[in-house]
Design a protein around this motif. Structure first.
Motif, PDB file in Angstrom:
ATOM      1  N   UNK A 345       0.826  -1.207   0.000  1.00  0.00           N
ATOM      2  CA  UNK A 345       0.000   0.000   0.000  1.00  0.00           C
ATOM      3  C   UNK A 345       0.861   1.258   0.000  1.00  0.00           C
ATOM      4  N   UNK A 346       1.944   1.221   0.769  1.00  0.00           N
ATOM      5  CA  UNK A 346       2.828   2.385   0.842  1.00  0.00           C
ATOM      6  C   UNK A 346       3.465   2.658  -0.520  1.00  0.00           C
ATOM      7  N   UNK A 347       3.843   1.592  -1.227  1.00  0.00           N
ATOM      8  CA  UNK A 347       4.374   1.756  -2.578  1.00  0.00           C
ATOM      9  C   UNK A 347       3.319   2.363  -3.496  1.00  0.00           C
ATOM     10  N   UNK A 348       2.110   1.836  -3.439  1.00  0.00           N
ATOM     11  CA  UNK A 348       1.047   2.330  -4.330  1.00  0.00           C
ATOM     12  C   UNK A 348       0.656   3.764  -4.015  1.00  0.00           C
ATOM     13  N   UNK A 349       0.605   4.108  -2.731  1.00  0.00           N
ATOM     14  CA  UNK A 349       0.112   5.428  -2.320  1.00  0.00           C
ATOM     15  C   UNK A 349       1.202   6.492  -2.306  1.00  0.00           C
ATOM     16  N   UNK A 350       2.431   6.099  -1.914  1.00  0.00           N
ATOM     17  CA  UNK A 350       3.481   7.092  -1.702  1.00  0.00           C
ATOM     18  C   UNK A 350       4.686   6.894  -2.607  1.00  0.00           C
ATOM     19  N   UNK A 351       4.692   5.818  -3.403  1.00  0.00           N
ATOM     20  CA  UNK A 351       5.750   5.634  -4.395  1.00  0.00           C
ATOM     21  C   UNK A 351       7.098   5.256  -3.818  1.00  0.00           C
ATOM     22  N   UNK A 352       7.111   4.575  -2.662  1.00  0.00           N
ATOM     23  CA  UNK A 352       8.372   4.182  -2.019  1.00  0.00           C
ATOM     24  C   UNK A 352       8.299   2.697  -1.680  1.00  0.00           C
ATOM     25  N   UNK A 353       9.352   1.948  -2.055  1.00  0.00           N
ATOM     26  CA  UNK A 353       9.419   0.519  -1.767  1.00  0.00           C
ATOM     27  C   UNK A 353      10.362   0.263  -0.603  1.00  0.00           C
ATOM     28  N   UNK A 354       9.843  -0.399   0.427  1.00  0.00           N
ATOM     29  CA  UNK A 354      10.620  -0.837   1.583  1.00  0.00           C
ATOM     30  C   UNK A 354      10.448  -2.347   1.717  1.00  0.00           C
ATOM     31  N   UNK A 355      11.452  -3.035   2.204  1.00  0.00           N
ATOM     32  CA  UNK A 355      11.327  -4.476   2.392  1.00  0.00           C
ATOM     33  C   UNK A 355      10.569  -4.749   3.683  1.00  0.00           C
ATOM     34  N   UNK A 356       9.479  -5.526   3.618  1.00  0.00           N
ATOM     35  CA  UNK A 356       8.729  -5.814   4.842  1.00  0.00           C
ATOM     36  C   UNK A 356       9.527  -6.696   5.788  1.00  0.00           C
ATOM     37  N   UNK A 357       9.397  -6.430   7.071  1.00  0.00           N
ATOM     38  CA  UNK A 357      10.159  -7.206   8.048  1.00  0.00           C
ATOM     39  C   UNK A 357       9.850  -8.682   8.017  1.00  0.00           C
ATOM     40  N   UNK A 358       8.621  -9.054   7.615  1.00  0.00           N
ATOM     41  CA  UNK A 358       8.267 -10.471   7.559  1.00  0.00           C
ATOM     42  C   UNK A 358       8.982 -11.216   6.440  1.00  0.00           C
ATOM     43  N   UNK A 359       9.635 -10.500   5.536  1.00  0.00           N
ATOM     44  CA  UNK A 359      10.500 -11.170   4.558  1.00  0.00           C
ATOM     45  C   UNK A 359      11.627 -11.911   5.257  1.00  0.00           C
ATOM     46  N   UNK A 360      11.945 -11.508   6.480  1.00  0.00           N
ATOM     47  CA  UNK A 360      13.109 -12.016   7.202  1.00  0.00           C
ATOM     48  C   UNK A 360      12.730 -12.911   8.380  1.00  0.00           C
ATOM     49  N   UNK A 361      11.422 -13.236   8.482  1.00  0.00           N
ATOM     50  CA  UNK A 361      10.978 -14.102   9.551  1.00  0.00           C
ATOM     51  C   UNK A 361       9.786 -13.516  10.285  1.00  0.00           C
ATOM     52  N   UNK A 362       9.122 -14.358  11.047  1.00  0.00           N
ATOM     53  CA  UNK A 362       7.901 -13.933  11.739  1.00  0.00           C
ATOM     54  C   UNK A 362       8.161 -12.803  12.717  1.00  0.00           C
ATOM     55  N   UNK A 363       9.363 -12.758  13.300  1.00  0.00           N
ATOM     56  CA  UNK A 363       9.666 -11.715  14.281  1.00  0.00           C
ATOM     57  C   UNK A 363       9.905 -10.352  13.634  1.00  0.00           C
ATOM     58  N   UNK A 364       9.866 -10.299  12.306  1.00  0.00           N
ATOM     59  CA  UNK A 364       9.995  -9.022  11.619  1.00  0.00           C
ATOM     60  C   UNK A 364       8.687  -8.284  11.456  1.00  0.00           C
ATOM     61  N   UNK A 365       7.588  -8.852  11.944  1.00  0.00           N
ATOM     62  CA  UNK A 365       6.296  -8.183  11.814  1.00  0.00           C
ATOM     63  C   UNK A 365       6.356  -6.785  12.442  1.00  0.00           C
TER      64      UNK A 365
END
Length: 392
Positions: A345-365
Motif C-alpha cells: 500500500x505504501x508503494x502504491x500510495x506514496x511511491x516508495x518501496x521498503x522491504x517488509x520485516x516479515x520477509x526475514x521471519x515472523x519476528x519481523x512483523x
C-alpha cells in the motif's frame, strides 16, 4: 502434470523480490527495498574481465576455481579475519547464494535441522527447505538488541540439529557481533557438535566497531576456544557487496581441511565451475586498488546518518546500524499487524518501496528494512514520506 514434491512447493516467496519487482513496475518509484550498490564497478575490474574474454579464456576451470582467485580470496580472508589460511581450503562459487546452497548440500540430510536467525535473510530458510532440511529460527529481539543468546539457542537444539548459521554484519538488521559473543557462539557450536556456517557478506562494512570472524575461535584459529578439537567453521564470502559485483556472481567458501573432495563433487553436479571472466575480475578486485571499498564505506555511513536523522525527526524507532548497509525501522504504529500488505500500500500510495520485516521471519512483523546503498537524495525523500507515530 506430475506434482512437485512438498519440500519444493513449500519454499516461501521471497518478499524482498516481491516488493522490489512491484516497485520496478511503478513509474518514478523510490526503491529502498533491495541492496544493490549504486557505484560503477572499478575500471580495472571491468578490464580484467574483458581481457579474459578478449583472449577467449572461456573454457571450464577447476571446480574449486582458478589458482589466482583462490589465492586472492585466501589472502584477503587471512588479512581481514586474522587467521592463517591456505588457498587449498578456498572454493570459488557463483556468489554467496550458490555458496550457501553448496555448503548446506554438503552438511544436511533429509530432516536435519539448521538454527537460523529470525529476523534473518530469507534465502537461509528457503535453501534449507529446498534441500529437505528443517529451518529452526532462533529469536533476535529488541529487548536484547537483536543479538543471539546462548540460552535461546540451547533450548532449540535436538538430536537432528546439524548447523548453526550466523550472519554478522547482519542483513537485515545492520547489527554486528562483538568479540566475546562471537567466541561464545563458536564455543556453543563445539559443545553441541554443530557445524557453523558464517555468512560474512558485509565484512567490509562496519561503523566504529570491528568485524570479528568466527574462524578466529575455531580449531587452528589464533584464539581457538578450548572445546575446539577439530575445525567446524565454514565461511561464506562474496564480492557482490564489497566491490559492487552483484551481477558477476562471484564469491568463495572458506572450508575446514578435508572437505574439498565432497565440495568438488557437489559443485560438479550443480554448476561445475564459475565463469572464468568473473574469476579474473575477482582477482583484479581483490588484489588491485581498493578505492571502491573505501568510497562505498563513506557513502553508506553518510546515508545511515542521513536516514537516522529523518527517522529521529519523525520519532520513528530503529536499530542503530553498526554494519552492512541497511537500517531496521519500527513501523508497527502504521502497519496494522500486516507489514507485508502495508509495504504494498505504501508503494502504491506514496511511491516508495521498503522491504517488509516479515520477509526475514515472523519476528519481523511491524518492522521494515531500509537499504542505504543508493542516492542520498532518494533515501531522504523516500523516508520523509513515512507516517509518523501519533504524538498524543
Amino acid at each position: 502434470m506430475p506434482s512437485a514434491p512438498a519440500h519444493v512447493v513449500n519454499v516461501p516467496v521471497n518478499q524482498i523480490r516481491e516488493i522490489t519487482q512491484a516497485a520496478w513496475a511503478t513509474p518514478d518509484a523510490i526503491v529502498l527495498s533491495i541492496g544493490e550498490p549504486a557505484f560503477p564497478v572499478a575500471r580495472h575490474v571491468l578490464e580484467a574481465g574483458m581481457a579474459a574474454l578478449d583472449r577467449d579464456d572461456t573454457n571450464y576451470t577447476p571446480n574449486a576455481g582458478i589458482a589466482p582467485a583462490r589465492a586472492a580470496f585466501a589472502e584477503r580472508f587471512s588479512r581481514q579475519a586474522g587467521v592463517d589460511d591456505d588457498p587449498s581450503r578456498v572454493f570459488v562459487v557463483a556468489g554467496a547464494q550458490q555458496g550457501l546452497h553448496l555448503a548446506l548440500s554438503t552438511l544436511l540430510g533429509a530432516g536435519d535441522e539448521v538454527l537460523l536467525p529470525d529476523p534473518g535473510y530469507p534465502t537461509f530458510a528457503m535453501t534449507v527447505g529446498l534441500l529437505g532440511g528443517v529451518p529452526v529460527p532462533y529469536p533476535l529481539v529488541p529487548e536484547h538488541d537483536f543479538q543471539p543468546r546462548i540460552e535461546d539457542l540451547r533450548e532449540l537444539v535436538t538430536d537432528r540439529t546439524k548447523v548453526l548459521l550466523l550472519n554478522s554484519p547482519s542483513n537485515p538488521l545492520g547489527s554486528v557481533f562483538d568479540h566475546d559473543l562471537t567466541r561464545e557462539l563458536v564455543r556453543f557450536a563445539h559443545e553441541q557438535d554443530l557445524w557453523v556456517l558464517s555468512d560474512e557478506c558485509y565484512e567490509a562494512f562496519t561503523y566504529d566497531v570491528p568485524h570479528v570472524s568466527p574462524a578466529r575461535f575455531d580449531a587452528g584459529g589464533p584464539e581457538a576456544v578450548p572445546e575446539a578439537h577439530e575445525p567446524r567453521v565454514i565461511t561464506s564470502l562474496t564480492l557482490s557487496k564489497t566491490y559492487g559485483l552483484t551481477g558477476l556472481r562471484i564469491g568463495a567458501l572458506v572450508t575446514p581441511p578435508g572437505m574439498e573432495p565432497l565440495l568438488s563433487n557437489i559443485m560438479e553436479a550443480t554448476v561445475s565451475c564459475v565463469s572464468a571472466a568473473s574469476q579474473y575480475a575477482a582477482v583484479a578486485a581483490l588484489t588491485g586498488p581498493q578505492d571502491y571499498v573505501s568510497t562505498a564505506l563513506r557513502h553508506y555511513r553518510a546515508n545511515r546518518d542521513a536516514a537516522t536523522a529523518v527517522l529521529d525527526d519523525l520519532a520513528i524507532g530503529y536499530l542503530d546500524a553498526r554494519g552492512a548497509f541497511y537500517l531496521w525501522a519500527d513501523l508497527s504504529h502504521a502497519t496494522g499487524g500486516d507489514v507485508r500488505a502495508w509495504t504494498r500500500s505504501f508503494l502504491a500510495d506514496r511511491g516508495v518501496a521498503l522491504a517488509p520485516g516479515t520477509a526475514f521471519g515472523a519476528r519481523g512483523e511491524g518492522w521494515v528494512r531500509i537499504a542505504l546503498c543508493g542516492r542520498a537524495e532518494d533515501l531522504v525523500e523516500g523516508l520523509s514520506r513515512l507516517p509518523a507515530p501519533s504524538r498524543t
